[in-house]
Design a protein around this motif. Sequence first.
Motif, PDB file in Angstrom:
ATOM      1  N   LEU A 158       7.585  -5.078   5.380  1.00  0.00           N
ATOM      2  CA  LEU A 158       8.027  -4.795   4.016  1.00  0.00           C
ATOM      3  C   LEU A 158       6.938  -5.138   3.004  1.00  0.00           C
ATOM      4  O   LEU A 158       6.759  -4.431   2.010  1.00  0.00           O
ATOM      5  N   GLY A 159       6.180  -6.196   3.282  1.00  0.00           N
ATOM      6  CA  GLY A 159       5.032  -6.521   2.432  1.00  0.00           C
ATOM      7  C   GLY A 159       3.971  -5.430   2.499  1.00  0.00           C
ATOM      8  O   GLY A 159       3.340  -5.098   1.500  1.00  0.00           O
ATOM      9  N   GLY A 160       3.789  -4.859   3.679  1.00  0.00           N
ATOM     10  CA  GLY A 160       2.873  -3.732   3.827  1.00  0.00           C
ATOM     11  C   GLY A 160       3.352  -2.526   3.041  1.00  0.00           C
ATOM     12  O   GLY A 160       2.560  -1.773   2.468  1.00  0.00           O
ATOM     13  N   ARG A 161       4.670  -2.347   2.991  1.00  0.00           N
ATOM     14  CA  ARG A 161       5.243  -1.235   2.228  1.00  0.00           C
ATOM     15  C   ARG A 161       4.924  -1.356   0.743  1.00  0.00           C
ATOM     16  O   ARG A 161       4.689  -0.357   0.060  1.00  0.00           O
ATOM     17  N   LEU A 162       4.906  -2.594   0.223  1.00  0.00           N
ATOM     18  CA  LEU A 162       4.512  -2.810  -1.168  1.00  0.00           C
ATOM     19  C   LEU A 162       3.160  -2.156  -1.427  1.00  0.00           C
ATOM     20  O   LEU A 162       2.976  -1.443  -2.413  1.00  0.00           O
ATOM     21  N   VAL A 163       2.232  -2.367  -0.516  1.00  0.00           N
ATOM     22  CA  VAL A 163       0.868  -1.863  -0.681  1.00  0.00           C
ATOM     23  C   VAL A 163       0.802  -0.352  -0.459  1.00  0.00           C
ATOM     24  O   VAL A 163       0.216   0.377  -1.260  1.00  0.00           O
ATOM     25  N   THR A 164       1.421   0.141   0.605  1.00  0.00           N
ATOM     26  CA  THR A 164       1.323   1.577   0.892  1.00  0.00           C
ATOM     27  C   THR A 164       2.084   2.416  -0.132  1.00  0.00           C
ATOM     28  O   THR A 164       1.651   3.526  -0.452  1.00  0.00           O
ATOM     29  N   ASP A 165       3.195   1.903  -0.673  1.00  0.00           N
ATOM     30  CA  ASP A 165       3.888   2.619  -1.752  1.00  0.00           C
ATOM     31  C   ASP A 165       2.958   2.766  -2.953  1.00  0.00           C
ATOM     32  O   ASP A 165       2.886   3.815  -3.590  1.00  0.00           O
ATOM     33  N   TRP A 166       2.235   1.703  -3.273  1.00  0.00           N
ATOM     34  CA  TRP A 166       1.309   1.709  -4.408  1.00  0.00           C
ATOM     35  C   TRP A 166       0.136   2.645  -4.148  1.00  0.00           C
ATOM     36  O   TRP A 166      -0.261   3.421  -5.022  1.00  0.00           O
ATOM     37  N   LEU A 167      -0.397   2.615  -2.938  1.00  0.00           N
ATOM     38  CA  LEU A 167      -1.541   3.462  -2.603  1.00  0.00           C
ATOM     39  C   LEU A 167      -1.171   4.946  -2.557  1.00  0.00           C
ATOM     40  O   LEU A 167      -1.988   5.796  -2.888  1.00  0.00           O
ATOM     41  N   GLY A 168       0.041   5.228  -2.114  1.00  0.00           N
ATOM     42  CA  GLY A 168       0.448   6.622  -1.946  1.00  0.00           C
ATOM     43  C   GLY A 168      -0.081   7.254  -0.677  1.00  0.00           C
ATOM     44  O   GLY A 168       0.286   8.369  -0.330  1.00  0.00           O
ATOM     45  N   ASP A 169      -0.930   6.557   0.033  1.00  0.00           N
ATOM     46  CA  ASP A 169      -1.535   7.049   1.275  1.00  0.00           C
ATOM     47  C   ASP A 169      -1.724   5.860   2.210  1.00  0.00           C
ATOM     48  O   ASP A 169      -2.628   5.051   2.006  1.00  0.00           O
ATOM     49  N   PRO A 170      -0.870   5.731   3.247  1.00  0.00           N
ATOM     50  CA  PRO A 170      -0.986   4.569   4.144  1.00  0.00           C
ATOM     51  C   PRO A 170      -2.333   4.493   4.856  1.00  0.00           C
ATOM     52  O   PRO A 170      -2.727   3.424   5.312  1.00  0.00           O
ATOM     53  N   GLY A 171      -3.054   5.609   4.934  1.00  0.00           N
ATOM     54  CA  GLY A 171      -4.376   5.606   5.562  1.00  0.00           C
ATOM     55  C   GLY A 171      -5.412   4.810   4.784  1.00  0.00           C
ATOM     56  O   GLY A 171      -6.479   4.494   5.305  1.00  0.00           O
ATOM     57  N   LYS A 172      -5.104   4.477   3.530  1.00  0.00           N
ATOM     58  CA  LYS A 172      -6.035   3.684   2.717  1.00  0.00           C
ATOM     59  C   LYS A 172      -5.891   2.184   2.956  1.00  0.00           C
ATOM     60  O   LYS A 172      -6.668   1.401   2.442  1.00  0.00           O
ATOM     61  N   LEU A 173      -4.882   1.804   3.733  1.00  0.00           N
ATOM     62  CA  LEU A 173      -4.714   0.402   4.110  1.00  0.00           C
ATOM     63  C   LEU A 173      -5.600   0.148   5.318  1.00  0.00           C
ATOM     64  O   LEU A 173      -5.384   0.701   6.390  1.00  0.00           O
ATOM     65  N   VAL A 174      -6.624  -0.678   5.132  1.00  0.00           N
ATOM     66  CA  VAL A 174      -7.636  -0.899   6.165  1.00  0.00           C
ATOM     67  C   VAL A 174      -7.302  -2.105   7.043  1.00  0.00           C
ATOM     68  O   VAL A 174      -7.539  -2.095   8.248  1.00  0.00           O
ATOM     69  N   GLU A 175      -6.728  -3.134   6.438  1.00  0.00           N
ATOM     70  CA  GLU A 175      -6.476  -4.390   7.152  1.00  0.00           C
ATOM     71  C   GLU A 175      -5.311  -5.105   6.471  1.00  0.00           C
ATOM     72  O   GLU A 175      -5.144  -4.998   5.255  1.00  0.00           O
ATOM     73  N   TYR A 176      -4.519  -5.823   7.262  1.00  0.00           N
ATOM     74  CA  TYR A 176      -3.385  -6.554   6.698  1.00  0.00           C
ATOM     75  C   TYR A 176      -3.051  -7.714   7.614  1.00  0.00           C
ATOM     76  O   TYR A 176      -2.963  -7.543   8.829  1.00  0.00           O
ATOM     77  N   GLY A 177      -2.855  -8.877   7.031  1.00  0.00           N
ATOM     78  CA  GLY A 177      -2.493 -10.039   7.823  1.00  0.00           C
ATOM     79  C   GLY A 177      -1.746 -11.066   7.003  1.00  0.00           C
ATOM     80  O   GLY A 177      -1.788 -11.042   5.767  1.00  0.00           O
ATOM     81  N   CYS A 178      -1.038 -11.950   7.686  1.00  0.00           N
ATOM     82  CA  CYS A 178      -0.308 -13.017   7.002  1.00  0.00           C
ATOM     83  C   CYS A 178       0.087 -14.082   8.017  1.00  0.00           C
ATOM     84  O   CYS A 178      -0.107 -13.916   9.218  1.00  0.00           O
ATOM     85  N   ARG A 179       0.661 -15.138   7.489  1.00  0.00           N
ATOM     86  CA  ARG A 179       1.285 -16.180   8.304  1.00  0.00           C
ATOM     87  C   ARG A 179       2.753 -16.237   7.911  1.00  0.00           C
ATOM     88  O   ARG A 179       3.104 -15.992   6.758  1.00  0.00           O
TER      89      ARG A 179
END
Length: 133
Positions: free
Chosen positions: A59-80
Motif C-alpha cells: 500500500l505504501g508502494g501504491r502511494l508512490v505509483t499512484d503519484w507517478l502514474g507509471d509503476p515502471g518509474k519505481l526503481v527501488e523500494y524498501g522498508c522495515r
Amino acid sequence: MGYQVGEELPPLQVQVTRDRLVRYAGAALDFNPIHWNERFAKQVGLPDVIAHGMLTMALGGRLVTDWLGDPGKLVEYGCRFTRPVVVPDDDKGATVEFTGKIGQVREDGTARVDITAKFDGKTVLGKATAVVR
C-alpha cells in the motif's frame, strides 16, 4: 517530471478490513493464522488479527505509483516493519495513512521518496524509501 526536494505526494488513506486480509492471503499464499484467526493471534501475544506486513508495504508502494502514474518509474523500494496494523472484526477495519515527500534528488535524475505509514497515530513502516525516475 522534474523532482524538487520537499515536494509532497498526495496522501493516501486506506481501510484495511478482514476481508481484504483474506483476499491478500489468497493472492500471496500467506495463510499464517495471525492474519485471520483472532484466537490464535491472541494466543501468540498479539492484541488481535494483524495485517500482513507485505500488504502494508504494498500500500505504501501504491502511494508512490499512484503519484507517478507509471509503476515502471519505481526503481527501488524498501522498508522495515516496525509495528503491526491491528485489524478489528468490523466493517470499518483499520485506517492506515500514507504520506511521502522527496527527500533527495540525485545527479542521475532519480529521486528518493521518503514514505511515512501510520496506523493509530504510530509509524508502522520504518525507513520506508522509494527511488523513482
